[in-house]
Design a protein around this motif. Structure first.
Motif, short mmCIF file in Angstrom:
data_model
loop_
_atom_site.label_atom_id
_atom_site.label_comp_id
_atom_site.label_asym_id
_atom_site.label_seq_id
_atom_site.Cartn_x
_atom_site.Cartn_y
_atom_site.Cartn_z
N VAL A 130 36.16 32.54 43.66
CA VAL A 130 37.18 33.47 44.14
C VAL A 130 36.73 34.84 43.68
O VAL A 130 37.06 35.29 42.59
N GLY A 131 35.93 35.51 44.51
CA GLY A 131 35.26 36.73 44.10
C GLY A 131 35.87 38.00 44.61
O GLY A 131 35.28 39.08 44.47
N GLU A 132 37.07 37.93 45.19
CA GLU A 132 37.67 39.14 45.78
C GLU A 132 37.88 40.25 44.77
O GLU A 132 37.90 41.43 45.14
N VAL A 133 38.04 39.90 43.49
CA VAL A 133 38.23 40.94 42.47
C VAL A 133 37.04 41.89 42.45
O VAL A 133 37.19 43.09 42.16
N GLN A 134 35.85 41.40 42.79
CA GLN A 134 34.66 42.26 42.82
C GLN A 134 34.69 43.23 43.98
O GLN A 134 33.95 44.22 43.99
N GLN A 135 35.55 42.96 44.96
CA GLN A 135 35.68 43.83 46.13
C GLN A 135 36.92 44.72 46.07
O GLN A 135 37.18 45.48 46.97
N GLY A 136 37.69 44.57 45.00
CA GLY A 136 38.93 45.32 44.88
C GLY A 136 40.03 44.78 45.77
O GLY A 136 40.96 45.51 46.15
N MET A 137 39.97 43.49 46.11
CA MET A 137 40.94 42.87 47.01
C MET A 137 41.83 41.90 46.25
O MET A 137 41.52 41.49 45.13
N ALA A 138 42.95 41.52 46.88
CA ALA A 138 44.00 40.78 46.19
C ALA A 138 43.88 39.26 46.31
O ALA A 138 44.53 38.55 45.57
N ALA A 139 43.11 38.73 47.23
CA ALA A 139 42.91 37.28 47.39
C ALA A 139 44.23 36.51 47.49
O ALA A 139 44.46 35.56 46.77
N PRO A 140 45.12 36.90 48.43
CA PRO A 140 46.47 36.31 48.43
C PRO A 140 46.52 34.81 48.65
O PRO A 140 47.32 34.12 48.01
N TYR A 141 45.69 34.27 49.54
CA TYR A 141 45.78 32.83 49.79
C TYR A 141 45.17 32.02 48.66
O TYR A 141 45.65 30.92 48.34
N ASN A 142 44.14 32.56 48.03
CA ASN A 142 43.65 31.92 46.83
C ASN A 142 44.73 31.90 45.75
O ASN A 142 44.93 30.90 45.07
N MET A 143 45.43 33.04 45.58
CA MET A 143 46.50 33.10 44.58
C MET A 143 47.60 32.11 44.91
O MET A 143 48.13 31.41 44.02
#
Length: 242
Positions: A130-143
């Motif tokens: 779950v690498g969205e943090v590296q893109q500055g994104m929130a990753a809602p469905y992973n969350m």
């Protein structure tokens, strides 16, 4: 050929992400086909359990970056949020247990699909990221899927660090129920599906319904909580590192 295939077995079915030429990456047509596939298996009384996997020995590499950043933009791009919600809604609403077979990798949007499985079997060197943090994104469905199934401590490790977690690490964290050698993941998942499908008709759905009583009942309400963290919308996706 369809972006998602449903193959019927005796008492169970396989839902297969079928874009192997791009590592089963996600685009709009795949999202639409995925929603339809899970609705079909959910409504099929002959199906007691669902095996969810990717074609050609890999689960899902995440979003199809070339498609999302194409010029001109694909017709489905403006509706992708609605399409992707529909796919996750269908998975959430599936009354049959879902066994995920994680071969090789499940990255970002692909990780959310793997985390959606009720039971996850991974290869020993396969990984989930779950690498969205590296893109500055929130990753809602992973969350949403992490917090549906796992505690905050486990979810924080996966989402805040954003690195690759191996199959063995996923088992240690309780995200995977089992690991198998890399070349036998699908065999192990099929054996489990066959075992569960032999239980009395409807038993698995009753157990899953009983488990769900203690959690969210409405898919959209649950996913709305996650997507509300980043109401501005999605950035153009880009590659995520290790």
């Amino acid at each position: 050929m369809s972006e998602v295939i449903v193959e019927q077995r005796e008492g169970w079915a396989e839902v297969i992400l079928n874009r192997p030429q791009v590592k089963n990456a996600i685009n709009g047509p795949l999202g639409i086909a995925l929603a339809d596939a899970f609705q079909r298996v959910d409504q099929d009384d002959s199906v007691q359990v669902v095996l969810f996997r990717g074609a050609d020995g890999a689960f899902c590499s995440g979003l199809d970056l070339n498609s999302f950043n194409a010029d001109p933009a694909p017709d489905w791009l403006a509706d992708f949020s609605t399409i992707w919600r529909g796919a996750h809604r269908s998975i959430f609403n599936c009354r049959k247990p879902i066994i995920g077979a994680l071969e090789r990798y499940a990255i970002n949007g692909g990780a959310a699909l793997a985390l959606a499985a009720d039971l996850l079997i991974t290869g020993e060197t396969a990984f989930l990221q779950v690498g969205e943090v590296q893109q500055g994104m929130a990753a809602p469905y992973n969350m949403a899927w992490l917090r549906l199934r796992h505690n905050e401590a486990v979810s924080s490790q996966i989402a805040l660090i954003g690195r690759r977690y191996s199959g063995q690490e996923l088992k240690t964290l309780g995200i995977a129920c089992d690991t198998a050698s890399d070349d036998s993941v699908l065999t192990a998942a099929r054996e489990l599906a066959t075992q569960l499908a032999a239980y009395p008709p409807g038993a698995l759905a009753k157990i899953k319904a009983g488990l769900r009583i203690y959690g969210p009942q409405d898919a959209d309400a649950w996913f709305d909580q996650a997507t509300s963290v980043d109401p501005v919308g999605r950035q153009a996706p880009r590659h995520v590192g290790r």
